[in-house]
Design an enzyme around this catalytic site. Sequence first.
Site: not given
Ligand code: EPZ
Length: 432
Positions: A22-23, A307, A399, A116, A121
């Site tokens: 998915k990711n 995850d 999902r 969420c 996020r």
């Molecule tokens: C990806 O989300 C995954 N989703 C998430 O999986 C996964 O939990 C996450 O990476 C962390 O590994 C997909 O790839 C579609 P991030 P993503 O941006 O990329 C902070 C699941 O269950 N951050 O890596 O959206 C944020 O708050 C899902 O399959 C900022 O501060 O996550 C978090 O603490 C849930 N500013 C950390 O970085 C930003 O602009 C990681 O977030 C972006 C992120």
Amino acid sequence: MHKFVIEGGEKLIGDVRISGSKNEVLPILAATLLSEEKSVIRNVPNLSDVRLMLEILEELGCRTTFENHTVTVTPYDLNRIVASYDLVSQMRASFCVLGPLLSSRKRAEVSLPGGCVIGVRPVDLHLRGIKALGVNYELDHGYVKADGRNMRGTRIFLGGNSGSTVTGTANILMAAVMAKGTTFIEQAAPEPEVEGLANMLNSMGAKISGAGSHRIEIQGVDSLRGADYDVQPDRMETATYAIAAAITKGDLTLRNSKYENLIAFWEKLKETGTQVDQVADDAVRIQGCEIQPTDIVTFSYPGFPTDAQAPMIALLATANGISIVTDTIYPDRFMHVAELIRMGADIRKQNNSAIIHGVKNLSGAQVMGADLRATAALVLAGLTAKGTTEVHRIYHLDRGYEQMEQKLAQVGANIQRAEYNPSRRKSDRNAA
Ligand code: EPZ
């Protein structure tokens, strides 16, 4: 609405085939906006998140098909640049259309995704990246309205307080592929899903090196061909079914899985006493036993994945001792703890950690999923709990887990998907 009804206690024995990731597939589908040619994406999991991304692509002027795990995307109206709130707000990953729209159509109006249950996020790092590339944007009524006509290659630091960002790296990678000059992304997310996206972009004619590390170099090109790409196996589905084998003291072989993409997870699973053997290039065998406690701290890749945190807590709830699990990525990602406690688990949350005193048996109960991985954790707990467990709000599972009840039933789980009508009173109370 649907629920799962699970009679716990069955050992899971046999083979499970892991579906496409998915990711990985969500940014991959967004990347098809980068070419005016038809793209073909194979081994696509049949998930509600995938179907939503296809709706977003159709809103952005693409014709799509999805049959037998194969998606085709053919852009036909390049003037469509608005990704609307009612679609984007349902799935954060859809914000990844921003980069490709700026690259290929030079303009974008994309709704901010919102938060969420697992956290706020934010997308500040995404916006830092496009600004560094020379994109002029404004935040207007919940939308990012951006002009990418003057994008130039540059050096971008994409690190945040929680480390690197996966979808942020994907977005900036796709924004930079056709920017004039060379771009360096420093503290890029090294996840395999980012590496897969870069491999596909290179097959389309992009010039990217370093993906899979913290520094990615992109030399801008003028245009990209259509893609023909096979999606990698889903790492988190692999981890979830590995824990299903461990928690039921069963013996599962996970086919179409990539052992090397989950090294930190395997190390921790072995610390619980579970036997983990790579039995082929694309197969891992998991044999369960009496579960021992262990301590876990989540980190960006290659650290222990956030995850897998909720599914792992379900396993450690039945360990012979005390475990501590800390989530450094999403400090509030513990919605599953209250529901596991209702099943007899002995867990105390303290800041961004859960302290888990293992119990001999969990007991079946009616429980409610809050997000994708929390709901998976409740299913795993139900597989071992004594008696009947009803897991409500399993739309979260749909999902990210393809045919979960079928895959579990095929290896011996007593699990049914059943209809139910939530009482108005309960849903009102929950909404309060
Ligand atoms: C990806 O989300 C995954 N989703 C998430 O999986 C996964 O939990 C996450 O990476 C962390 O590994 C997909 O790839 C579609 P991030 P993503 O941006 O990329 C902070 C699941 O269950 N951050 O890596 O959206 C944020 O708050 C899902 O399959 C900022 O501060 O996550 C978090 O603490 C849930 N500013 C950390 O970085 C930003 O602009 C990681 O977030 C972006 C992120």
